[in-house]
Scaffold this motif. Sequence first.
Motif, PDB file in Angstrom:
ATOM      1  N   GLU A  45     -95.819  -0.255  52.518  1.00  0.00           N
ATOM      2  CA  GLU A  45     -95.001   0.377  51.507  1.00  0.00           C
ATOM      3  C   GLU A  45     -93.938   0.978  52.270  1.00  0.00           C
ATOM      4  OE1 GLU A  45     -95.048   1.752  48.624  1.00  0.00           O
ATOM      5  OE2 GLU A  45     -96.899   0.771  47.990  1.00  0.00           O
ATOM      6  N   SER A  46     -93.458   1.239  53.447  1.00  0.00           N
ATOM      7  CA  SER A  46     -93.122   1.257  54.383  1.00  0.00           C
ATOM      8  C   SER A  46     -92.131   0.126  54.788  1.00  0.00           C
ATOM      9  CB  SER A  46     -93.186   1.769  56.202  1.00  0.00           C
ATOM     10  OG  SER A  46     -94.145   2.692  56.040  1.00  0.00           O
TER      11      SER A  46
ATOM     12  N   VAL B 112    -101.748   0.764  54.005  1.00  0.00           N
ATOM     13  CA  VAL B 112    -100.858   0.759  52.585  1.00  0.00           C
ATOM     14  C   VAL B 112    -100.208   1.679  52.971  1.00  0.00           C
ATOM     15  CG1 VAL B 112    -101.229   2.413  51.153  1.00  0.00           C
ATOM     16  CG2 VAL B 112    -102.539   1.496  51.339  1.00  0.00           C
ATOM     17  N   VAL B 113     -99.521   2.836  54.144  1.00  0.00           N
ATOM     18  CA  VAL B 113     -98.138   3.202  54.700  1.00  0.00           C
ATOM     19  C   VAL B 113     -97.410   1.773  55.397  1.00  0.00           C
ATOM     20  CG1 VAL B 113     -97.668   4.447  56.582  1.00  0.00           C
ATOM     21  CG2 VAL B 113     -99.572   5.050  55.400  1.00  0.00           C
TER      22      VAL B 113
ATOM     23  N   ARG C  53     -92.008  -2.063  52.045  1.00  0.00           N
ATOM     24  CA  ARG C  53     -91.109  -2.341  50.653  1.00  0.00           C
ATOM     25  C   ARG C  53     -90.058  -1.321  50.431  1.00  0.00           C
ATOM     26  NH1 ARG C  53     -95.612  -0.594  45.945  1.00  0.00           N
ATOM     27  NH2 ARG C  53     -93.164  -1.161  45.223  1.00  0.00           N
ATOM     28  N   PHE C  54     -90.030  -0.076  51.489  1.00  0.00           N
ATOM     29  CA  PHE C  54     -89.290   0.724  50.772  1.00  0.00           C
ATOM     30  C   PHE C  54     -87.780   0.493  51.814  1.00  0.00           C
ATOM     31  CE2 PHE C  54     -87.140   4.153  53.054  1.00  0.00           C
ATOM     32  CZ  PHE C  54     -86.155   4.674  51.455  1.00  0.00           C
TER      33      PHE C  54
END
Length: 50
Positions: free
Chosen positions: A30-31, A26-27, A33-34
């Motif tokens: 999300e990283s 997940v991290v 995607r950011f």
Amino acid sequence: MAAVLVTREADFPVALTVMAVFVALVVLVESIRFWVSSGAPAVHDEGEPA
């Protein structure tokens, strides 16, 4: 889900491993995607564009 896996003591390390892998994924997602959504260019340490 975790509560079901933890009900048997022998499966506790497996449950912890599964949870750790899930959180890490997940991290990571999300990283990425950011980073993609920020539109920042990839830059080398010397400051030259990649």
